[in-house]
Design an enzyme around this catalytic site. Structure first.
Site, mmCIF file in Angstrom:
data_model
loop_
_atom_site.group_PDB
_atom_site.id
_atom_site.type_symbol
_atom_site.label_atom_id
_atom_site.label_comp_id
_atom_site.label_asym_id
_atom_site.label_seq_id
_atom_site.Cartn_x
_atom_site.Cartn_y
_atom_site.Cartn_z
ATOM 1 N N ASP A 143 0.814 -1.206 0.000
ATOM 2 C CA ASP A 143 0.000 0.000 0.000
ATOM 3 C C ASP A 143 0.858 1.271 0.000
ATOM 4 O OD1 ASP A 143 -2.330 1.571 0.290
ATOM 5 O OD2 ASP A 143 -2.110 1.568 2.476
ATOM 6 N N ASN B 126 6.953 -7.184 6.756
ATOM 7 C CA ASN B 126 5.688 -6.595 7.185
ATOM 8 C C ASN B 126 4.536 -7.347 6.528
ATOM 9 O OD1 ASN B 126 4.064 -4.246 8.391
ATOM 10 N ND2 ASN B 126 3.383 -4.256 6.242
ATOM 11 N N GLU B 127 3.669 -7.849 7.360
ATOM 12 C CA GLU B 127 2.435 -8.485 6.923
ATOM 13 C C GLU B 127 2.610 -9.546 5.846
ATOM 14 O OE1 GLU B 127 -0.706 -5.757 6.075
ATOM 15 O OE2 GLU B 127 -0.684 -4.951 8.107
ATOM 16 N N ASN C 203 -0.015 -5.641 13.492
ATOM 17 C CA ASN C 203 -0.826 -4.530 13.007
ATOM 18 C C ASN C 203 -2.294 -4.885 13.234
ATOM 19 O OD1 ASN C 203 1.620 -3.585 12.110
ATOM 20 N ND2 ASN C 203 1.280 -4.146 9.955
ATOM 21 N N TYR D 93 -6.424 -3.404 12.901
ATOM 22 C CA TYR D 93 -7.284 -2.352 12.345
ATOM 23 C C TYR D 93 -8.753 -2.509 12.728
ATOM 24 C CZ TYR D 93 -3.476 -0.201 9.863
ATOM 25 O OH TYR D 93 -2.316 0.483 9.572
ATOM 26 N N TYR E 10 -10.796 -1.382 9.162
ATOM 27 C CA TYR E 10 -11.090 -2.440 8.181
ATOM 28 C C TYR E 10 -12.022 -3.484 8.793
ATOM 29 C CZ TYR E 10 -7.224 -0.528 5.461
ATOM 30 O OH TYR E 10 -6.414 0.298 4.747
ATOM 31 N N GLU F 12 0.966 -1.076 14.117
ATOM 32 C CA GLU F 12 0.037 -0.260 13.319
ATOM 33 C C GLU F 12 -1.362 -0.360 13.900
ATOM 34 O OE1 GLU F 12 -0.123 -0.954 9.070
ATOM 35 O OE2 GLU F 12 2.062 -1.173 8.952
ATOM 36 N N TRP G 252 -0.633 4.083 12.921
ATOM 37 C CA TRP G 252 -0.306 4.187 11.490
ATOM 38 C C TRP G 252 -1.069 5.365 10.937
ATOM 39 C CZ3 TRP G 252 3.322 2.325 8.460
ATOM 40 C CH2 TRP G 252 3.158 2.393 7.064
ATOM 41 N N LYS H 197 -4.129 7.884 6.601
ATOM 42 C CA LYS H 197 -4.050 7.525 8.026
ATOM 43 C C LYS H 197 -2.974 8.317 8.742
ATOM 44 C CE LYS H 197 -6.047 2.959 7.472
ATOM 45 N NZ LYS H 197 -5.906 2.833 6.016
HETATM 46 C C1 GCB Z 1 -1.260 -2.183 6.799
HETATM 47 C C2 GCB Z 1 0.044 -2.048 6.095
HETATM 48 C C3 GCB Z 1 0.319 -0.638 5.651
HETATM 49 C C4 GCB Z 1 -0.942 -0.020 5.084
HETATM 50 C C5 GCB Z 1 -2.002 0.005 6.157
HETATM 51 C C6 GCB Z 1 -3.313 0.585 5.646
HETATM 52 O O1 GCB Z 1 -1.502 -3.086 7.538
HETATM 53 O O2 GCB Z 1 1.116 -2.550 6.836
HETATM 54 O O3 GCB Z 1 1.353 -0.671 4.692
HETATM 55 O O4 GCB Z 1 -0.713 1.251 4.574
HETATM 56 O O5 GCB Z 1 -2.241 -1.285 6.592
HETATM 57 O O6 GCB Z 1 -3.577 1.743 5.869
HETATM 58 O O7 GCB Z 1 -4.056 -0.148 5.003
#
Ligand code: GCB
Length: 646
Positions: A213, A454-455, A517, A519, A523, A556, A601, A621
């Site tokens: 992303d 990462n991820e 991370n 969300y 999400y 994050e 993040w 973000k």
């Molecule tokens: C994540 C990623 C990051 C993205 C973020 C997002 O988990 O590590 O690279 O930018 O989510 O905002 O979707």
């Protein structure tokens, strides 16, 4: 490291004899007066270039080739066949180096193929008889380099330095032409990879389609410099530090080219008086130690740096001197704590990006300084180099500001449903990048642990595919190898990888620190902060159940907020919602002693591919806008983190 083994189609391989011969010709052209002096000195033979950061010293000089270069896109891949490296670029325009090409030219924004760079330079006459290396801070993704039409080698992967010894090839007393082709195809078997739309079934399309992303900026992103050193010079250096009571212990291992043997010394300044220690270099290897009474340990509160110099030779004037700044500190994981100098630390800060309009991912010193000022203002003590190694200048400045850095490889969004040969190709590239990263950054006190990826995910996001049987196991084996490699390369720091929504535990559990991370409220459980927090609590319980008492860092969490959009009661995309969600996460995470870091993040909004998820092709973000204006979340965090400013 530069791979000099891949021969270019067409360009001749350079042999040592040819290189020496070229120096002879140049010296003849330079005239009889200087000839006598030059011939009195032994000729310098080409060897392996050092990757050490090019600091100047009494024996070392640099020439920065930054500026306007000639540039040409090569959509038909004609350049090598037509031997542009031998003549000149047929239809060049001007481009600044360092900089990404994407924001500069309308036809280059979404161009992910080969582009050519070219510049001229003259060698400083004072450099005659010295070893000269050509060093690139980074080129994304794959660079091939020619000097005066001779092929030097290539480097793949971006974000990390590579260098060539050009002694004798760089002409003395005449113009030199440097030609570089940079190619950034988005490909399945690269790191980071781009998924193959033919084999994955996307329900969300991005343009350009990437698995990650952020916008895939390309070009010569960091300075290109010439470095002059003596023939015999310090080639590589490792510093580790510890304590013996109130004293600091600085262990230094260094390599000298040509298998040189002889007397050397280490000198440490920055305390009340300089301290020196003799070292006997044997067959190109020196090992020494300095004890620093009443040492000032490096920490975010007191980022004291000492200056370490390695001097070769026993006389007044050193044969070579290489100096760098170091900090004396220890890092370790003990139970659920990350300890710096024996004391637990809690990481406040962010994941960031190298990203700014026009410059793209090109080194931008004003933005770098401003970012670090804002990090201090908001009360951050740390950041993660998400999702690739940042510039060497960023790492040096982090040492100075006292930031604790989670240093990440370019291994972002590795997908383990891809074919085994693709996964293996990525492994080889990532292992190489890890080696280059550790070699480059291991002497920085700011680096507190390595993040290997990462991820990583068993199957791509936004696809309707099922993860194939064996995807998790393929990842488990992949990371077993990579963790072993990382621990082999550096036994002084913890190693981790950053997972998403906790998983898979078999992967992230291999780390010394558990990074995740999360969300909820964005999400997942969108629009419901309370429900999001309840889900977060369940995630935290699961982390504890899976990973025992290992320390956990939330690397994050957060929400997009379009600057200027407000809502009461708060709702998604408003500044209030972002600030409320971040505050709710922060308060929840702080209730658990084994959670030792919280990085919302992201630090600032940043450019992404075009997609229905990203208004204005930006991930919003950031708690700062892309031009670094604070959103409500920034002032909220500043209050939560208790910053007194600078
Ligand atoms: C994540 C990623 C990051 C993205 C973020 C997002 O988990 O590590 O690279 O930018 O989510 O905002 O979707």
């Amino acid at each position: 490291m530069a791979d000099e083994r891949t021969p270019g189609p067409g360009p001749r391989a350079v042999t040592r004899r040819q290189a020496v011969g070229a120096l002879g010709l140049a010296a003849a052209a330079a005239g009889a007066a200087t000839d006598a002096a030059a011939q009195a000195r032994p000729r310098v033979q080409r060897g392996e270039a050092s990757l050490l950061y090019p600091h100047e010293s009494p024996t070392r000089a640099i020439r920065d080739l930054s500026g306007l270069w000639r540039f040409q896109l090569d959509p038909g891949d004609r350049g090598e066949a037509d031997r542009w490296f031998e003549t000149s670029l047929p239809k060049p325009r001007h481009i600044p180096v360092p900089c990404s090409w994407n924001d500069l030219f309308d036809d280059a924004r979404d161009y992910f193929g080969t582009a050519w760079y070219e510049t001229d330079f003259h060698l400083d006459p004072a450099w005659r008889g010295r070893r000269v290396c050509l060093r690139f801070g980074s080129a994304v993704y794959r660079a091939r380099v020619w000097l005066n039409g001779e092929y030097l080698g290539e480097h793949a992967g971006g974000h990390l330095p590579f260098a060539f010894d050009v002694t004798g090839l760089a002409r003395d007393g005449a113009a030199n032409r440097l030609t570089v082709s940079v190619e950034n195809r988005l490909a399945l078997d690269r790191v980071p990879a781009t998924p193959d739309p033919k084999t994955s079934h996307f329900y969300l399309q991005d343009y350009p389609q990437t698995a990650y992303d952020f916008f895939p900026y390309c070009g010569l992103h960091r300075p290109v410099v010439l470095v002059a050193t003596p023939d015999i010079a310090v080639q590589d250096l490792t510093v580790t530090t510890g304590f013996a009571g109130a004293a600091g212990v600085v262990d230094v291992t260094f390599a000298v080219n040509g298998g040189w043997s002889g007397p050397a010394s280490l000198v440490l300044s920055g305390g009340p008086t300089p301290i020196s220690a003799p070292v006997e270099v044997k067959a190109g290897r020196g090992v020494g130690q300095i004890r620093v009474p009443a040492v000032r340990a490096w920490s975010p509160e007191d980022p004291h740096l000492y200056r370490l110099s390695v001097r070769l030779g026993g006389g007044e004037a050193p044969i070579d001197e290489y100096g760098l700044k170091i900090g004396v500190r220890t890092v370790e994981v003990r139970g659920s704590e990350i300890r710096l100098n024996g004391k637990p630390v809690f990481l406040t800060g962010f994941g960031k990006h190298e990203d700014f309009p026009m410059h793209g991912k090109g080194l931008d010193l004003p933005v770098l300084v401003r970012d670090f000022e804002l990090l201090k203002w908001i009360g951050a003590n740390s950041f993660r180099t998400s999702h690739y190694p940042y510039s060497e200048e960023a790492m040096m400045l982090a040492d100075e500001y006292g930031f604790l850095v989670i240093a990440e490889t370019p291994g972002v969004s590795l997908v383990f449903s891809d074919p085994p040969d693709v996964i293996e190709a990525r492994y080889r590239q990532l292992e190489r990048a890890l080696g280059e990263l550790v070699r480059r950054d291991r002497n920085h006190p700011c680096v507190i642990f390595w993040s290997l990826a990462n991820e990583p995910i068993p199957k791509p996001f936004h696809t309707t595919d099922e993860a194939p049987v064996g995807a998790v196991e393929a990842g488990t084996q992949f990371f077993k190898r990579l963790f072993a490699r990382a621990r082999d390369l550096d036994h002084t720091r913890p190693v981790a990888l950053v997972s998403v929504q906790n998983g898979p535990p078999e992967w992230v559990g291999q780390g010394d620190v558990i990074c995740t991370n999360s969300y909820n409220g964005w999400y997942a459980v969108s629009g419901q902060i309370d429900e999001g927090v309840a889900t977060l609590e369940r995630e935290i319980a699961a982390l504890r159940a899976h990973h025992g008492d290992k320390p956990v860092v939330f690397t994050e969490f957060g929400a997009d907020a379009v600057a200027g959009v407000h809502a009461h009661p708060s709702e998604m995309w408003s500044e209030e919602y972002q600030a409320d969600l971040i505050e709710a996460y922060w308060k929840t995470l702080r209730r658990h002693a084994f959670i030792v870091g919280a990085h919302p993040w992201a630090f600032a909004d940043f450019k992404t591919a075009q997609s229905i998820m990203r208004v204005g092709s930006l991930n919003q973000k950031g708690v700062f806008t892309r031009d670094r204006r604070p959103k409500l979340a920034a002032t909220r965090l500043r209050a939560l983190w208790g910053s007194s400013g600078r």
